[in-house]
Design an enzyme around this catalytic site. Structure first.
Site, short mmCIF file in Angstrom:
data_model
loop_
_atom_site.label_atom_id
_atom_site.label_comp_id
_atom_site.label_asym_id
_atom_site.label_seq_id
_atom_site.Cartn_x
_atom_site.Cartn_y
_atom_site.Cartn_z
CG ASP A 52 63.52 34.54 -29.84
OD1 ASP A 52 64.27 33.73 -29.30
OD2 ASP A 52 62.31 34.65 -29.57
CE LYS A 73 61.21 27.26 -34.02
NZ LYS A 73 59.83 27.44 -34.42
CG MET A 186 54.77 32.53 -37.20
SD MET A 186 54.83 31.65 -35.62
CE MET A 186 53.44 32.35 -34.75
N1 SAH Z 1 56.35 38.41 -31.21
C1 SAH Z 1 56.36 38.75 -32.63
C2 SAH Z 1 55.80 37.62 -33.47
C3 SAH Z 1 56.62 36.35 -33.41
S1 SAH Z 1 56.01 35.11 -34.49
C4 SAH Z 1 55.60 40.06 -32.86
O1 SAH Z 1 54.93 40.55 -31.93
O2 SAH Z 1 55.66 40.58 -33.97
C5 SAH Z 1 56.98 35.36 -35.94
C6 SAH Z 1 56.14 35.97 -37.02
O3 SAH Z 1 56.00 37.38 -36.82
C7 SAH Z 1 56.73 35.86 -38.41
O4 SAH Z 1 56.50 34.61 -38.99
C8 SAH Z 1 55.95 36.95 -39.13
O5 SAH Z 1 54.64 36.54 -39.42
C9 SAH Z 1 55.87 38.02 -38.06
N2 SAH Z 1 56.92 39.05 -38.17
C10 SAH Z 1 57.82 39.37 -37.22
N3 SAH Z 1 58.60 40.40 -37.63
C11 SAH Z 1 58.18 40.73 -38.87
C12 SAH Z 1 58.55 41.72 -39.82
N4 SAH Z 1 59.54 42.59 -39.59
N5 SAH Z 1 57.87 41.77 -41.00
C13 SAH Z 1 56.85 40.92 -41.25
N6 SAH Z 1 56.47 39.97 -40.39
C14 SAH Z 1 57.10 39.88 -39.22
#
Ligand code: SAH
Length: 263
Positions: A52, A73, A186
């Site tokens: 992803d 995306k 998100m």
């Molecule tokens: N499975 C992922 C979340 C996926 S949804 C997890 O467990 O973290 C995608 C969202 O995750 C982004 O819009 C943001 O809100 C968050 N996110 C993922 N990586 C991030 C990072 N390094 N810093 C801040 N937010 C992050």
């Protein structure tokens, strides 16, 4: 025992990634130091990695000779639909490949990992789930905000801001009434609407809010505001996705934990 001996022993005791199997794994928040040993091991064992957008190039660099297939995306435009992704996983598995499906953070936290596992289960493809560190845990650590703490918070809610303001939205006013910290994934685009709903639910306008962008990457940035000011601050400081929003009094603990003698 050296560190490499430890890693070798852990990996030797882990199941093998067999031909025709899919491992649905979490790559952690960004920096490879947050990879679990089994996910690092899986990267070296897979012959194709379907990844992803939030999986960093530094993590993918550990993939050895595996074929890398982007399935996320970019610029907000879906380049692969969810149906296409699951169809690809099934097709690769049926062709006898060793498939690593790699997602940012943890695959079962807002990662559509549930849907993909369901599709694999229905297709009769053997699979495992390899957890990863969800981004909010890394973000809290980096910002020095405890998730729970006696006397301050007794639970945390992980919420998605993706559907804020739509019919499919969760009940933000009810979350406000709980009075416990909320971590929004998100949510950046809808931060104004979310703040408004939480204040309508009874959270004071001065409730502290932290926004952490790109946690654990070189682009990491933090801002601290209040429910009343956060939307304007996010705009003024040009914060962009990926970002996490932490809402609640627990954010104030940061002041104590970043006191002068602690930096
Ligand atoms: N499975 C992922 C979340 C996926 S949804 C997890 O467990 O973290 C995608 C969202 O995750 C982004 O819009 C943001 O809100 C968050 N996110 C993922 N990586 C991030 C990072 N390094 N810093 C801040 N937010 C992050």
């Amino acid at each position: 025992m050296t560190l490499s001996d430890t890693i070798a022993a852990v990996c030797a005791a882990s199941p093998a990634l067999e031909a025709g199997h899919v491992w649905l794994a979490g790559a952690g928040p960004g920096h490879p130091r947050y990879l679990t040993l089994e996910v690092a091991d899986a990267l070296s064992k897979a012959d194709c990695v379907v990844y992803d957008a939030l999986v960093s190039p530094e993590v993918l660099a550990f993939a050895g000779d595996a074929e890398l297939l982007f399935a996320g995306k970019r610029g907000g435009k879906p380049s692969a639909t969810q149906e296409n992704i699951t169809a690809t996983l099934i097709e690769f598995a049926q062709a006898g490949r060793k498939v690593l499906r790699l997602k940012g953070g943890d695959p079962f936290v807002f990662g559509r990992g549930g849907e993909e596992a369901e599709a694999l289960a229905k297709a009769g493809i053997p699979f495992r789930i390899l957890p990863g560190m969800t981004s909010s845990l890394a973000a809290l650590a980096s910002a020095r905000i405890p998730a729970t703490m006696r006397g301050v918070s007794r639970s945390i809610t992980l919420a998605t801001g993706h559907a804020a303001g739509t019919d499919d939205d969760l009940d933000w006013r009810a979350l406000a009434r709980l009075g416990e910290p909320i971590i929004v994934y998100m949510g950046l685009r809808m931060i104004g609407e979310i703040s408004r709903l939480l204040m309508e639910g009874g959270l004071p306008a001065e409730t502290p809010v932290a926004v952490l962008m790109s946690a654990t990457t070189p682009d990491e940035r933090l801002l601290v505001a209040t429910l009343a000011t956060v939307e304007a601050e996010v705009e003024r400081q040009n914060f962009a996705a990926p970002a996490l929003i932490v809402i609640g009094d627990i954010v104030s603990m940061r002041d104590v934990l970043t006191a002068d003698n602690q930096r």
